[in-house]
Design an enzyme around this catalytic site. Sequence first.
Site, PDB file in Angstrom:
ATOM      1  N   ASP A   9       0.910  -1.140   0.000  1.00 52.37           N
ATOM      2  CA  ASP A   9       0.000   0.000   0.000  1.00 52.37           C
ATOM      3  C   ASP A   9       0.945   1.185   0.000  1.00 52.37           C
ATOM      4  O   ASP A   9       1.599   1.466   1.024  1.00 52.37           O
ATOM      5  CB  ASP A   9      -0.894   0.016   1.238  1.00 52.37           C
ATOM      6  N   HIS A  10       1.078   1.863  -1.129  1.00 51.61           N
ATOM      7  CA  HIS A  10       2.199   2.809  -1.228  1.00 51.61           C
ATOM      8  C   HIS A  10       2.065   3.980  -0.249  1.00 51.61           C
ATOM      9  O   HIS A  10       3.034   4.655   0.042  1.00 51.61           O
ATOM     10  CB  HIS A  10       2.412   3.281  -2.678  1.00 51.61           C
ATOM     11  N   HIS A  24      -5.727   2.826   0.960  1.00 48.46           N
ATOM     12  CA  HIS A  24      -4.959   3.943   1.527  1.00 48.46           C
ATOM     13  C   HIS A  24      -5.662   4.609   2.721  1.00 48.46           C
ATOM     14  O   HIS A  24      -5.057   4.844   3.757  1.00 48.46           O
ATOM     15  CB  HIS A  24      -4.694   5.008   0.463  1.00 48.46           C
TER      16      HIS A  24
HETATM   17  C1  BG6 Z   1      -3.575   4.834  -6.419  1.00 48.05           C
HETATM   18  C2  BG6 Z   1      -4.917   4.967  -7.070  1.00 48.05           C
HETATM   19  O1  BG6 Z   1      -3.554   3.723  -5.563  1.00 48.05           O
HETATM   20  O2  BG6 Z   1      -3.291   6.008  -5.661  1.00 48.05           O
HETATM   21  C3  BG6 Z   1      -4.973   6.204  -7.940  1.00 48.05           C
HETATM   22  O3  BG6 Z   1      -5.174   3.817  -7.857  1.00 48.05           O
HETATM   23  C4  BG6 Z   1      -4.561   7.424  -7.160  1.00 48.05           C
HETATM   24  O4  BG6 Z   1      -6.264   6.383  -8.486  1.00 48.05           O
HETATM   25  C5  BG6 Z   1      -3.248   7.184  -6.444  1.00 48.05           C
HETATM   26  O5  BG6 Z   1      -4.435   8.509  -8.082  1.00 48.05           O
HETATM   27  C6  BG6 Z   1      -2.935   8.328  -5.509  1.00 48.05           C
HETATM   28  O6  BG6 Z   1      -1.632   8.191  -5.017  1.00 48.05           O
HETATM   29  P1  BG6 Z   1      -0.827   9.471  -4.540  1.00 48.05           P
HETATM   30  O7  BG6 Z   1       0.437   8.921  -3.995  1.00 48.05           O
HETATM   31  O8  BG6 Z   1      -0.650  10.359  -5.728  1.00 48.05           O
HETATM   32  O9  BG6 Z   1      -1.684  10.134  -3.492  1.00 48.05           O
END
Ligand code: BG6
Length: 479
Positions: free
Chosen positions: A171-172, A234
């Site tokens: 989960d980045h 997230h």
């Molecule tokens: C991803 C989603 O997991 O996270 C995207 O699939 C979203 O739709 C993205 O744009 C958002 O990541 P960050 O790091 O830009 O907030």
Amino acid sequence: MSFTADRLLLFGATGDLAQRMLMPSLCALDADDLLNPDLRIVATARSELDDGSFRNFAREALEKYLPAERRGGMANFLNRLSYQQLDATTLDGFPDLARKLGSTDNGLAIFLSTAPSLFEPTIKGLQHAGLDGENVRMCLEKPLGTDLESSCEINDAVAQCFSEDRIFRIDHYLGKETVQNLLALRFANILFEPIWNSNYIEHVQVTVGETVGLEGRVAFYDDAGALRDMVQNHMLQLVALLAMEPPTSFDATAVRDEKVKVLRALREVASTETVTGQYRAGAIAGQAVPGYDEELGKESTTETFVAIKGHVDNWRWKGVPFYLRTGKRMPERVTEIVVQFRSVPHSIFAEMGATMQPNRLVIGIQPEENITLNLTAKVPGLGQDGIRLRSVPLNIAMPDAFVGQHRRIAYERLLLDLIEGDQTLFVRRDEVEAQWQWVDAIRDVWDKEEQAPKTYTAGTWGPSAAIALAERDGVSWHE
Ligand code: BG6
């Protein structure tokens, strides 16, 4: 198992994630001498490329997505790369892939960033080629299913070859510096923990606003929607970190044990506690943008915005609403958490005509990384006609507090942890399942009540019903 792998195998190596995040993160780690000197990276995808042409492809990605000042080690990094073309739907190519990797005795880390339909055949292929031993770790990138059932199918398929201590689910958001800082803020300061409960906290808000729309991910996004795409993973991870009990150590089992308790304590949400929306044409930062249906080329009932009033049903959080909202085509890109404290139980200043704002903690995760604690202070003056109080911010901008430190890409941390075998910032199977269970119940309510998303103009904070969702409780979204 603690070993530092000296082989990294990337599936989906010509994809968007590899170009934007994985190559830049690995190259930046290399430039900072954080990669095992013996690490070799084998990239694989369907495209017919050889080592040389893949290195050119990687160089272009780095020039596009990694700032020049972090590209110092590019030549060294490119030398680590090789490429093996593979059709993962058949077993045929896997033995060649194993040959390309050479000895994996010192540990192999696999990063699977492909369509979910390829997960199962890929795992079979790896097994066929003997690339599933005890010294092999498997890292999975979302989407891992579209509901609890499909997520269990994927997890079962992976579990046939890899034990849970060798599975790394990304989960980045957990790789983001300010998200990890939530743990430091809560558990490295004596100040917050005694008041981090329903006695002192009135409500919590989590906002993840994005200005982008579909970004060419038409098929994926229209099947997913905001609830599955952002809340299921997230946002619930943010809630878990915010709400969990103090773990006994900063260890993968201890941290994840506490997170899963929160996720299991999430109360089922009633239909009156959610609002969905879909954007129509509008403008963001003065630029006209099309509506969702125009970008998609057809009508759809997929939500591009969702707001939820959630509850964590346990002793600590009894009666504290968690207001969550996320959407595409919002007026600004912002991820932030607001912890709204209660008023003091008795104001000694009330008789003197002073009004005061309860304390509030705002944690900015992106794009600004900052922590602001609103305190009440006396406005200077003699106070002959009564004392005046005002809320003033105690503001820490993280980049100013830590000058000279890189703001790292979330994947830098996660890739390094994968190679070194630390699962603390990866999501365990029971967490994923608890997340899906909560989200599936919300979708069931929507389906049962045939709830269609309300429209909102691109460049606004979602449908007006989302404002009403909070205002019914006397709460305003923080903007
Ligand atoms: C991803 C989603 O997991 O996270 C995207 O699939 C979203 O739709 C993205 O744009 C958002 O990541 P960050 O790091 O830009 O907030």
